[in-house]
Write an enzyme that holds these catalytic residues in place. Structure first.
Site, mmCIF file in Angstrom:
data_model
loop_
_atom_site.group_PDB
_atom_site.id
_atom_site.type_symbol
_atom_site.label_atom_id
_atom_site.label_comp_id
_atom_site.label_asym_id
_atom_site.label_seq_id
_atom_site.Cartn_x
_atom_site.Cartn_y
_atom_site.Cartn_z
ATOM 1 N N GLU A 286 0.858 -1.192 0.000
ATOM 2 C CA GLU A 286 0.000 0.000 0.000
ATOM 3 C C GLU A 286 0.890 1.236 0.000
ATOM 4 O OE1 GLU A 286 -3.524 1.740 2.951
ATOM 5 O OE2 GLU A 286 -1.740 0.792 3.797
ATOM 6 N N LYS A 346 -9.844 0.275 -1.773
ATOM 7 C CA LYS A 346 -10.006 -0.101 -0.368
ATOM 8 C C LYS A 346 -11.424 0.219 0.102
ATOM 9 C CE LYS A 346 -7.589 0.778 4.049
ATOM 10 N NZ LYS A 346 -6.500 1.591 4.663
ATOM 11 N N CYS A 397 -4.286 -3.397 4.142
ATOM 12 C CA CYS A 397 -3.828 -2.902 5.440
ATOM 13 C C CYS A 397 -4.890 -2.997 6.534
ATOM 14 C CB CYS A 397 -3.321 -1.477 5.271
ATOM 15 S SG CYS A 397 -2.354 -0.847 6.666
#
Length: 530
Positions: A286, A346, A397
């Site tokens: 990321e 995301k 993440c």
């Protein structure tokens, strides 16, 4: 009459009385500290059991007001050290605010636990209430904050196979049940020593609360399988490192991109020299390119050169503009011939990090909120990339903390999972180890290899049984190249989805309802007696 003959008990010395009054509050705080100490990077997962046993003693039979206060102390003992990393570069006020908010949730849960301690087989109800409290914390406010879920401290635990059976809710429930059961067993033993009576049903219940989770974990062991059902694949995780720690690492966006491109080209040279195995695909972390390659020709050229050098599909973490005032945290599948061919945005974005709810209120706690000038917007589609014929589920993440994120990718065909992450903001804190443990739990929960490329470490390759096959150091460039098994079967946890959590929530609601009815009946009986 002499003092020896005086039938009245001797008065308690003032100092001793004060110590006795402080005993439970101190024990409550200590129970929270034990819960914290059971989390990574310490290999002390078993401390969670005496932690909950102590919390059981603290809460058993307490009045609700006292239970709330004691629960708050336990929550602070847990969340203050656990979440210390959140203040790494923004100062103590946001850290203290978040830790206190999470501790208040725990205090409410402890209030419910104290209420059900008056019921028969209370450890069962108490463990369900704790798990319900975790479920609520994982959803509200602002989409929830699942960090601190007890299951995430059990990555090296004997209880870990339960994740494959019922996911993180069942794993948390079983661990808490065992801890409360330990206290109940000790309590029953002390009652026997005092009265000589052995209430068989109560003793059997206490023993079951301790033994059933252990036996269930042993029975679930066959569900933990790291065999290659669909063959194997060689994957490379690139850790390019960042030029400096803290929030301002983003000011060096080009340097971060160059670092990852350089380490990828270096890997290509190692492959040509026979020093490393040719990967089937490559994973960057990321934020490995916070320069939008769709808008910045120089960034696109750097990525193109690196991907062509290694010659295989590469996943690049980027910040992509969406409209004039918002951004997307995007993973881009980059083909060596075609360039960008697929994306994943995301879905669980981080409040107060990627977007700023209640900006005016948040500014009261920290002026750093104004660093978030353009807010991110969440994606809506599940991310599964086809990388050289391998279906790879994408979990970015922070999303690793949410049960649905990894589960959705597996149910959409993911044969393995990738968790590209960026922990550079949090320096050398425990955050990266806590997050790595989440990926270990997810590996067992869904029976998938998990690869975690991180900008600054710790990057890792995790086998489907939760063991770490390869890992990097922190703040050093690295390339992890490993062969991982591909799997397509679904664990019971993956198949059932949110059902185990819903059943435990119903159990908690039943216990709380029973406790409420019992308390109301007791009040009526007291009123009648008067």
């Amino acid at each position: 009459m002499t003092p020896v003959d005086d039938p009245r008990p001797a008065p308690t010395p003032p100092t001793a009385g004060l110590l006795l009054r402080l005993l439970r509050p101190a024990a409550a705080a200590l129970s929270g500290v034990l819960l914290y100490a059971s989390f990574p990077p310490r290999p002390l997962w078993w401390l969670v059991l005496p932690g909950f046993a102590l919390l059981g003693w603290v809460l058993h039979g307490r009045r609700l007001r006292a239970a709330f206060g004691l629960g708050l102390l336990a929550g602070l003992g847990f969340t203050l050290p656990l979440l210390h990393w959140t203040g790494e570069d923004v100062g103590p006020v946001p850290w203290l605010a978040l830790a206190t908010a999470e501790a208040l949730f725990i205090a409410v849960g402890c209030l419910g636990i104290a209420a059900v301690t008056r019921l028969a087989y209370w450890p069962l109800w108490g463990a369900a209430v704790w798990t319900l409290d975790e479920a609520v914390r994982a959803r509200i406010p602002f989409g929830g904050f699942p960090w601190g879920k007890i299951a995430f401290g059990q990555a090296e635990s004997a209880f870990l196979p339960l994740a494959a059976l019922g996911g993180t809710p069942l794993l948390s429930f079983a661990v808490v049940l065992c801890g409360f059961g330990l206290y109940e067993a000790v309590r029953r033993f002390r009652t026997y020593r005092t009265t000589g009576e052995v209430p068989r049903a109560a003793v059997a219940g206490a023993a079951a609360c301790v033994l059933v989770p252990v036996v269930a974990a042993l029975a679930a062991l066959p569900l933990v399988d790291d065999s290659a059902e669909d063959g194997t694949v060689t994957v490379a995780a690139i850790q390019g490192n960042v030029p400096r720690l803290g929030l301002d690492f983003n000011a060096q966006r080009r340097a971060v991109l160059d670092n990852h491109a350089k380490r990828t080209k270096q890997l290509a040279e190692e492959v040509k020299a026979g020093k490393a195995k040719q990967p089937d695909f490559v994973l960057w972390p990321e934020n490995s390119s916070d320069l939008d390659p769709y808008l910045n020709a120089d960034a696109r050229e750097v990525i193109d050169d690196a991907v062509r050098a290694i010659g295989v599909p590469t996943v690049v973490g980027s910040v992509v503009e969406k409209g004039s005032d918002s951004l997307r945290n995007t993973l881009i599948e980059w083909d060596p011939d075609k360039g960008p061919v697929d994306t994943y945005d995301k879905r669980h974005i981080q409040p107060f990090g990627e977007y700023m709810p209640m900006r005016t209120v948040a500014r009261f706690f920290s002026e750093d909120v104004d660093r978030v000038q353009r807010e991110f917007v969440p994606g809506t589609e599940v991310g599964v990339f086809d990388l050289a014929g391998t279906k790879v589920g994408m979990v970015t993440c922070y999303e690793a903390a949410f049960d649905d994120a990894a589960r959705d990718t597996v149910r959409h065909g993911g044969q393995m999972i990738a968790v590209p992450s960026n922990n550079a903001t949090f320096g050398r804190s425990e955050m990266t180890y806590q997050q790595l443990a989440m990926s270990q739990v997810r590996a067992v929960e869904h029976g998938r290899a998990v690869v975690v490329p991180v900008t600054s470490g710790v990057s890792a390759v995790i086998r489907p049984d939760g063991t770490i096959a390869e890992r990097s150091g922190m703040f050093t460039p690295d390339a992890l190249v490993a062969e991982v098994p591909l799997r397509s079967s679904l664990t019971p946890a993956t198949r059932m989805g949110p059902l185990p959590e819903a059943l435990i929530a119903l159990l908690a609601a039943a216990g709380l309802g029973w406790a409420g009815l019992s308390a109301a009946r007791a009040r009526r009986e007291r009123g009648t007696a008067k």
